[in-house]
Design a protein around this motif. Structure first.
Motif, PDB file in Angstrom:
ATOM      1  N   LEU A 199      -8.508  12.719   4.815  1.00  0.00           N
ATOM      2  CA  LEU A 199      -9.399  12.759   3.369  1.00  0.00           C
ATOM      3  C   LEU A 199      -8.729  10.835   2.608  1.00  0.00           C
ATOM      4  N   ARG A 200      -7.206  10.324   3.233  1.00  0.00           N
ATOM      5  CA  ARG A 200      -6.006   9.713   1.980  1.00  0.00           C
ATOM      6  C   ARG A 200      -7.700   8.671   2.380  1.00  0.00           C
ATOM      7  N   ALA A 201      -7.591   8.024   1.359  1.00  0.00           N
ATOM      8  CA  ALA A 201      -8.797   6.618   0.561  1.00  0.00           C
ATOM      9  C   ALA A 201      -8.818   5.452   2.570  1.00  0.00           C
ATOM     10  N   ARG A 202      -7.691   5.156   2.378  1.00  0.00           N
ATOM     11  CA  ARG A 202      -7.347   3.899   2.969  1.00  0.00           C
ATOM     12  C   ARG A 202      -7.431   4.014   4.305  1.00  0.00           C
ATOM     13  N   ARG A 203      -7.168   3.351   4.739  1.00  0.00           N
ATOM     14  CA  ARG A 203      -7.224   3.229   7.345  1.00  0.00           C
ATOM     15  C   ARG A 203      -6.166   3.855   7.346  1.00  0.00           C
ATOM     16  N   ALA A 204      -4.334   2.667   6.075  1.00  0.00           N
ATOM     17  CA  ALA A 204      -3.155   3.104   6.766  1.00  0.00           C
ATOM     18  C   ALA A 204      -2.344   3.434   5.256  1.00  0.00           C
ATOM     19  N   PRO A 205      -1.320   3.984   5.680  1.00  0.00           N
ATOM     20  CA  PRO A 205      -0.388   4.438   5.050  1.00  0.00           C
ATOM     21  C   PRO A 205       0.331   3.345   4.467  1.00  0.00           C
ATOM     22  N   ALA A 206       0.966   3.614   2.837  1.00  0.00           N
ATOM     23  CA  ALA A 206       1.777   2.186   2.548  1.00  0.00           C
ATOM     24  C   ALA A 206       2.971   2.544   1.898  1.00  0.00           C
ATOM     25  N   ASN A 207       3.741   1.969   0.749  1.00  0.00           N
ATOM     26  CA  ASN A 207       4.496   2.963   0.021  1.00  0.00           C
ATOM     27  C   ASN A 207       4.804   1.366  -1.152  1.00  0.00           C
ATOM     28  N   GLN A 208       5.644   1.598  -2.395  1.00  0.00           N
ATOM     29  CA  GLN A 208       6.073   1.653  -3.872  1.00  0.00           C
ATOM     30  C   GLN A 208       7.773   1.509  -3.231  1.00  0.00           C
ATOM     31  N   ALA A 209       8.088   0.671  -3.594  1.00  0.00           N
ATOM     32  CA  ALA A 209       9.162   0.288  -4.159  1.00  0.00           C
ATOM     33  C   ALA A 209       9.693   0.241  -6.196  1.00  0.00           C
ATOM     34  N   HIS A 210      10.621   0.934  -6.549  1.00  0.00           N
ATOM     35  CA  HIS A 210      11.085   0.823  -7.025  1.00  0.00           C
ATOM     36  C   HIS A 210      11.870  -0.094  -6.928  1.00  0.00           C
TER      37      HIS A 210
END
Lengths: 142, 745
Positions: B137-148
């Motif tokens: 169900l993930r919306a975008r094809r490829a996963p990604a990540n966010q940084a603090h």
């Protein structure tokens, strides 16, 4: 060529001809040289209401109605001054406004900023706030 | 346990573990301390009359709270509701895990489900099924990540350097906040400049109060925000000083200024704020998510977020969090799936929880991976931080899974950090802000935390920040400052981000921007997973990149090291059976002292042989050296030696250092003593083995050489063992008889 929300996304890549800055520059004119020379100023570096409406159409074509409605409201708000936006936001917070005050914002949105969708949204809030005791006049009773 | 009862040392030992710093509680539904399927959760219901929703989850319209009203008006598709009405919960649950049921169909169905129904269907799935549904169900094809990116001193050089490293490591978004709110424009500029130095296209945000945030957005200094919190009960929503209408309006306001918005919600927040009204965490989160979608947000940051430790305190908490993420994806929202706030003191428990998002892949696997050490994380985050980077990347490599972080060589990281720190120095100079010194640049480049940075005059910085706002400074001024001081590429990248603001493509669901400036969102790069071999797989060049960690070594190089030096033995003809009763044969493997020259512990083969011979002589026997050529197995080497030995006793020795004392009348796979812990042995150990072998040869009573154990030896050395043994095995001459050996020199 006419805009087709099903095939023209991303606009910046597929239809740069449809994208212009608020100052009427084309997307291709937004370059380092133009910023350096001052031909492109800060007021040019944002989406126009028209671009936001196209993004709304793209969202709708992709089957995302609430996102499309949000972007349609955004298109309306693009020409509302920031201070007024923050005032409307504050007015919509719980126990801040009377029904009349919210109605006044809805009226201004309609007449001053040609924002009928947002105006309807504010009126809906007014009706629900009245039912849920979230208007200012009712604060004392909560 | 009765008082004063004697304690079990094992129970006492376990009480000292990190896990036990946390409080686990049994469910207490009245306070909302129940993960899912709460006893007070309503039965799902949905009644539509004349196209109008008049009942949701047992509540009729006159009793609707503000959230029900909002969902009824914007969050339910009555056509989809009719479709869903005829399906049972089980049928819908089965579709969630059916690869042949496309995501589109499930998303359409979700629009006809009430919060209680969403939660109930989610609770029909077990953890692996939920992970599978999330992947699908993930919306975008490829996963990604966010940084603090934050630091306790709000130091601009360090912020820029950390943002640059985050960008260079592949994070698609970088989030900062401030210690002192007046600093907001400085921090926003620092991470904008840093991120665009590291990789063009990275989106940035500065989490501050809405008015300041909107102002930063108007100036083109930030491109996204995820500060819009929503809650699942009306009292908590109102305590948060908002309603669904005010939050939705704010979302539109941000979008009008070109800011990508995701809302924030998470299980346990209502309980923490004292107004769960007795409902379960998942049911309330389903209400939040329905409201988020209804508000027209493209996405959400959810998965308990800052309340994660509360969810984990109750049974099924980890499962509940995963179910939250799954429902968000099901509602077609971009999901930044938490894993930012510290979930547990226990590394085992924390990472067990992480796998729920890490393995399926979400749009942002964490909603803030701390690229700096936890010490400098000002979000109360740092669940995973700078010190954990290599573990994270190794786990990606272990599972062949892309969780959004790329390896980078130390020299490259140092270079990009310095470039970013110099760029922000140039911007501060160009904008007339208090100077960033070379000492700050050096410390930001090479240091670990803000403790390593010289202190700045914080009063002067805050004043300069006020002045910057008053002067109407925008991204265009930042661009000019960079350009005038030779940072043309960074200036170009920031102009590129302004072009993105003009076209506004990143306002669509789950958008990220690649280094070439192409927007990838659920519109043009959707997740089309439909079974094995479809959707996003980590393969090709990306898999090469994610497996090539800086500390991975070429095994061929290791073998070259083991073979360095001159041969230590020469062969001297076929070995014969001896009659000598006081002899101990030392039988070595096919590569010993020849193709290989040292044991796994780094002892040279010459020294090992000398120690064995010393020991044998000290024990009163006489050593004889032979090489067994037909086998590399220590049992065969030892037993073949024993058959040649006049005493019937032999000491078998592999090149890697594993040894055995064998006797000719034993079965090959039996032995007198086996020394399998070769990484632990010193020359004294081999001397003791030789002495024991002599004792057996002379018929003395022999106590075994004390056994040593290191249960980590295998994990540490199994690769070297494999390489050395492979070389030994390659030296086998099939069927060849053993040969006599002489030491050289």
């Amino acid at each position: 060529m006419r805009f087709d929300p099903n095939t023209d996304y991303p606009l910046g890549q597929k239809r740069p001809d449809l994208v212009s800055t608020p100052g009427g520059h084309s997307l291709g004119e937004v370059t380092l040289e133009a910023v350096r020379d001052g031909r492109i100023g800060p007021d040019d570096l944002r989406a126009t209401p028209e671009t936001l409406r196209r993004q709304s159409a793209i969202a709708l074509a992709a089957g995302r109605r609430p996102l499309a409605e949000n972007l349609a409201r955004a298109a309306e708000l693009a020409s509302v001054p920031a201070d007024s936006i923050l005032e409307i936001y504050t007015a919509l917070r719980p126990h801040r406004s009377s029904a009349e005050e919210l109605e006044e914002w809805a009226r201004r949105l309609e007449t001053e900023w040609a924002a009928p969708l947002t105006a309807a949204f504010v009126r809906e809030a007014r009706d629900v706030y009245a039912k849920r005791g979230l208007l200012a006049a009712e604060r004392a009773q909560v | 346990m009765p008082q004063n009862a004697r304690r079990s040392e094992r129970f006492v030992s376990r009480e000292q573990r990190e896990l036990r710093r946390e409080l686990l509680v049994s469910p207490y539904p009245e306070l909302g301390l129940v993960a899912m399927d709460g006893p007070n959760d309503p039965d799902p219901s949905l009644v539509v009359e004349d196209g109008r929703v008049v009942e949701i989850d047992g509540r009729r319209e006159p009793d609707f709270d503000v959230i029900d009203h909002f969902i009824a008006r914007y969050g339910i598709d009555v056509d989809a509701a009719a479709e869903a009405e005829v399906l049972t919960d089980e049928e819908i649950a089965r579709r969630l895990v059916d690869v042949d049921c496309p995501r589109d169909q499930l998303v359409r169905l979700s629009r006809g489900l009430t919060p209680a129904r969403l939660a109930r269907v989610a609770s029909r799935l077990d953890p692996v099924e939920t992970m599978f549904a999330l992947k699908k169900l993930r919306a975008r094809r490829a996963p990604a990540n966010q940084a603090h990116v934050t630091n306790l001193k709000d130091n601009p050089a360090l912020l820029a350097a950390d943002a640059a490293e985050a960008a260079a490591r592949g994070f698609a978004e970088v989030e900062t906040t401030v210690g002192v709110s007046r600093y907001a424009p400085l921090n926003a500029i620092a991470i904008l400049v840093g991120a665009q130095t590291g990789r063009p296209g990275v989106m940035t945000q500065c989490a501050v109060e809405e008015r300041r945030n909107l102002d930063l957005a108007i100036r083109g200094l930030v491109t996204y925000a995820e500060t819009l919190s929503v809650y699942g009960t009306e009292p908590v929503f109102v305590d948060g000083d908002d309603t669904p209408w005010s939050k939705a309006f704010l979302g539109s306001a941000y979008a009008s200024r070109g800011v990508k918005i995701r809302f924030t919600s998470g299980g346990g927040s209502e309980a923490l704020m004292g107004r769960s009204l007795g409902y379960s965490m998942l049911y309330l989160e389903a209400r939040c998510l329905a409201a988020v979608r209804a508000a027209g947000s493209q996405g959400v940051q959810n998965g308990s977020i800052s309340c994660v430790a509360l969810a984990l305190a109750v049974p099924g908490g980890t499962r509940e969090i995963l179910a939250e993420n799954m429902i968000a994806a099901w509602l077609d929202l971009e999901v930044a799936s938490g894993n930012d706030a510290i979930a547990s003191h226990s590394e085992i428990r924390k990472t067990a929880k992480l796998m729920g998002q890490f393995l399926p892949g979400t749009d942002f696997v964490t909603s803030g991976y701390s690229v700096m050490p936890r010490y400098d994380n000002m979000f109360g985050g740092g669940n995973y931080d700078a010190d954990d980077l290599e573990e994270w990347m190794t786990v990606q490599r272990d599972w062949q899974v892309d969780a959004g972080i790329e390896p980078a060589a130390e020299a490259d990281v140092v270079a990009v950090r310095e470039r970013a720190a110099r760029a922000i120095q140039a911007v501060f100079e160009g904008l007339g802000l208090p100077a960033v010194t070379d000492a700050e640049i050096e410390a930001a480049t090479y240091g670990s935390t803000s403790r390593d940075l010289p202190d700045r005059d914080r009063g002067a910085d805050a004043e300069a920040a006020d002045g910057l706002l008053a002067a109407g400074t925008t991204s265009a001024d930042v661009v000019r400052a960079l350009d005038e001081r030779g940072f043309t590429e960074v200036a170009e990248a920031i102009v590129g981000m302004q072009r993105q603001r003009v076209s506004a493509d990143y306002l669509q669901t789950a958008a990220v921007i690649d280094a070439e400036g192409t927007v990838h969102s659920a519109v043009n790069d959707p997740n089309l997973y439909a079974g094995p071999g479809t959707g996003y797989r980590l393969d090709g060049a990306r898999w090469e990149l994610l497996q090539s960690l800086p500390y991975v070594v070429d095994p061929r190089k290791l073998l070259e090291e083991a073979a360095a030096g001159e041969p230590v033995v020469v062969e001297a003809g076929e070995a014969a059976v001896s009659e000598r009763a006081d002899e101990v044969v030392v039988a070595v493997g096919p590569a010993f002292g020849d193709a290989l020259r040292a044991t796994i512990n780094g002892l040279s083969h010459a020294d090992v042989l000398a120690a064995l011979c010393d020991g044998i002589r000290a024990g009163g026997a006489e050593p004889r050296l032979v090489r067994v050529r037909r086998s590399s197995d220590v049992a065969f080497v030892g037993h073949d030696g024993a058959l040649l030995s006049g005493s019937g006793i032999a000491l078998g020795l592999q090149s890697k250092g594993t040894a055995v004392i064998h006797r000719s009348d034993l079965q090959t796979l039996d032995n007198l003593e086996l020394f399998g812990m070769s990484p632990l042995y010193s020359l004294d150990s081999y001397r003791a083995m030789g002495q024991n072998a002599a004792g057996y040869a002379l018929g003395h009573a022999v106590g075994p050489v004390p056994t040593m154990m290191d249960n980590y030896a295998r994990a540490k050395l199994i690769v070297k063992t494999t390489l050395l043994h492979a070389r030994e095995t390659a030296a086998i001459v099939p069927g060849a008889p053993a040969v006599e050996l002489r030491l050289t020199g």
